[in-house]
Design a protein around this motif. Sequence first.
Motif, PDB file in Angstrom:
ATOM      1  N   LYS A 120      40.671  41.315  53.560  1.00  0.00           N
ATOM      2  CA  LYS A 120      39.848  40.816  52.453  1.00  0.00           C
ATOM      3  C   LYS A 120      40.612  39.806  51.608  1.00  0.00           C
ATOM      4  O   LYS A 120      40.033  38.847  51.080  1.00  0.00           O
ATOM      5  CB  LYS A 120      39.368  41.974  51.585  1.00  0.00           C
ATOM      6  CG  LYS A 120      38.227  42.766  52.199  1.00  0.00           C
ATOM      7  CD  LYS A 120      37.745  43.872  51.264  1.00  0.00           C
ATOM      8  CE  LYS A 120      36.545  44.600  51.860  1.00  0.00           C
ATOM      9  NZ  LYS A 120      36.071  45.704  50.964  1.00  0.00           N
ATOM     10  N   ALA A 121      41.916  39.981  51.483  1.00  0.00           N
ATOM     11  CA  ALA A 121      42.737  39.044  50.720  1.00  0.00           C
ATOM     12  C   ALA A 121      42.752  37.663  51.366  1.00  0.00           C
ATOM     13  O   ALA A 121      43.043  36.662  50.694  1.00  0.00           O
ATOM     14  CB  ALA A 121      44.162  39.580  50.594  1.00  0.00           C
ATOM     15  N   GLU A 169      32.877  53.548  52.020  1.00  0.00           N
ATOM     16  CA  GLU A 169      33.633  52.413  51.502  1.00  0.00           C
ATOM     17  C   GLU A 169      33.314  52.102  50.051  1.00  0.00           C
ATOM     18  O   GLU A 169      34.205  51.783  49.252  1.00  0.00           O
ATOM     19  CB  GLU A 169      33.375  51.172  52.366  1.00  0.00           C
ATOM     20  CG  GLU A 169      34.143  51.163  53.658  1.00  0.00           C
ATOM     21  CD  GLU A 169      34.261  49.776  54.250  1.00  0.00           C
ATOM     22  OE1 GLU A 169      34.827  48.898  53.587  1.00  0.00           O
ATOM     23  OE2 GLU A 169      33.748  49.567  55.359  1.00  0.00           O
ATOM     24  N   GLN A 210      42.434  51.462  55.605  1.00  0.00           N
ATOM     25  CA  GLN A 210      42.167  50.975  54.260  1.00  0.00           C
ATOM     26  C   GLN A 210      43.117  49.834  53.883  1.00  0.00           C
ATOM     27  O   GLN A 210      42.698  48.836  53.278  1.00  0.00           O
ATOM     28  CB  GLN A 210      42.279  52.124  53.254  1.00  0.00           C
ATOM     29  CG  GLN A 210      41.163  53.151  53.410  1.00  0.00           C
ATOM     30  CD  GLN A 210      41.385  54.412  52.592  1.00  0.00           C
ATOM     31  OE1 GLN A 210      42.522  54.858  52.420  1.00  0.00           O
ATOM     32  NE2 GLN A 210      40.307  54.996  52.093  1.00  0.00           N
ATOM     33  N   ALA A 211      44.386  49.953  54.277  1.00  0.00           N
ATOM     34  CA  ALA A 211      45.350  48.889  53.996  1.00  0.00           C
ATOM     35  C   ALA A 211      45.025  47.639  54.800  1.00  0.00           C
ATOM     36  O   ALA A 211      45.154  46.507  54.295  1.00  0.00           O
ATOM     37  CB  ALA A 211      46.764  49.373  54.315  1.00  0.00           C
ATOM     38  N   GLU A 259      42.048  46.713  55.924  1.00  0.00           N
ATOM     39  CA  GLU A 259      40.854  46.082  55.368  1.00  0.00           C
ATOM     40  C   GLU A 259      41.189  45.304  54.096  1.00  0.00           C
ATOM     41  O   GLU A 259      40.696  44.184  53.893  1.00  0.00           O
ATOM     42  CB  GLU A 259      39.780  47.130  55.078  1.00  0.00           C
ATOM     43  CG  GLU A 259      38.474  46.521  54.598  1.00  0.00           C
ATOM     44  CD  GLU A 259      37.373  47.548  54.424  1.00  0.00           C
ATOM     45  OE1 GLU A 259      36.216  47.238  54.726  1.00  0.00           O
ATOM     46  OE2 GLU A 259      37.683  48.665  53.973  1.00  0.00           O
ATOM     47  N   ALA A 260      42.040  45.866  53.252  1.00  0.00           N
ATOM     48  CA  ALA A 260      42.433  45.178  52.026  1.00  0.00           C
ATOM     49  C   ALA A 260      43.197  43.898  52.337  1.00  0.00           C
ATOM     50  O   ALA A 260      42.999  42.862  51.691  1.00  0.00           O
ATOM     51  CB  ALA A 260      43.291  46.108  51.158  1.00  0.00           C
ATOM     52  N   GLU A 261      44.069  43.962  53.347  1.00  0.00           N
ATOM     53  CA  GLU A 261      44.826  42.773  53.753  1.00  0.00           C
ATOM     54  C   GLU A 261      43.898  41.679  54.262  1.00  0.00           C
ATOM     55  O   GLU A 261      44.054  40.504  53.926  1.00  0.00           O
ATOM     56  CB  GLU A 261      45.841  43.163  54.836  1.00  0.00           C
ATOM     57  CG  GLU A 261      46.751  42.035  55.282  1.00  0.00           C
ATOM     58  CD  GLU A 261      47.787  41.657  54.235  1.00  0.00           C
ATOM     59  OE1 GLU A 261      48.261  40.503  54.271  1.00  0.00           O
ATOM     60  OE2 GLU A 261      48.130  42.505  53.399  1.00  0.00           O
TER      61      GLU A 261
END
Length: 442
Positions: free
Chosen positions: A329-330, A89, A322-323, A325-327
């Motif tokens: 985190k936002a 990561e 990955q998408a 996790e990014a969502e």
Amino acid sequence: MTDRTRKWARLALTAALLCITAFLSTDAQGRAFRPHHRSVIARPHAAVGANIRRVPGRHTLRVTRRDTRSDTGSTLASSSLEGIMVVQESTGNVVVSNNTTSLFNPASNVKVPTALWAVRTWGPDYRFTTEVSTDGTINADGALHGNLYVSGRYMLFGEKQGRQLARLLARMGITSVKGNLIVSPEFSMDLHSTGAAAGEKLMATLDPHHKTPGLRSESGLLPDGTPEVAIKGSVKVDAPPATAALLATHNAPPLKDILKIMLCHSDNNMAERFGAMLGGPAALRTFLIESIGIDASEVQLASTSGLFVNRLSPQAMMKILQAFEAELKAHQLSFTDLLAVAGVDDGTLRGRFSAVGQAGSVVGKTGTLPETDLGVSTLSGQFNTNSEGTFLFVIFHMHGDVHRFRARQNSFVTGFQKAHSGARPFVYTPILRRIEGENFWN
């Protein structure tokens, strides 16, 4: 050699050893992997156990099953298929990669993109609302002269919520309804029924003896103390009139908590209900291609739960993780807020990676189809290590014994953590029991 150089040399060596181990770990009759140019393509919407068809310009995978046994329980049969991808990561570097563009049946790993789709559409704090209203009036004797309307689409509304509603109506002084029980078309009870069928279940919860009034208890209470609400009319399906007076509202747990339940327990009905609300398998595939950037050749979907024959490559699954996790985190969230924490959360990962020191260090989603595609087992998510931090991983297995596949997945993840100074549990406070114990009526 600098410390940084030694660090990356050790990481590269570990990755190489893992790949070599995976490649050589076969039975005496052949190797477990197929060349990269071979892939599996399933017919869209094919039935369970559908045959593999030939794709022009490509070789067709051999689908004969030879399930040879091994004392270790983690050796693959020569006909078994395996795809693995591991990404660190902190750097985004791929440290393990094998058959990452080949197509596999992801089984219940499909629930991960379904969850991502739901979060992207509604947001993690969205709440499904169920409203109870009436077009009548309440007399001093406790009779509601008019209809009782229940509208909403909360998929986990069930007998528990129905009994809570009965108690709520009793506190309002309502002991009987002289009109009908009218539910909205999308109203659901216990996941398995909607509309009129769901209305009948709610009727049986509020008034268990409405078909046999002579059986009503003199106290007006059920054995567990829940008040009965006598309903004279029948079940109808319709929306409440604009003039209906609101009696009560049930605000469901936030979407992130509902998805946590679905993902921990791998609930197919919940995933299919979410899929129906959002547009179905074809719409999910379009979302993955257009919004997440998945190559169209690497995803085929027949369901939003992972049932039946679906196809996804390990590389595509990694992009989804990955998408996702990014969502999260936002929204100041992490995988532990939605996926199952192995060895801690109830559900499909409760008994895996549960050893002392390892419990809580793996967060992920399982997938199992014992018969489809001659046996499918998948596992993807995130694991933590002491020396190199966290890694995203995808492990897809097909054509073999699912118990053997799980043992191999467990061995791979555990071995990887040991090679990096051991497992490191994530900071996490379990939430499932809190969700189940709350009352969301007001």
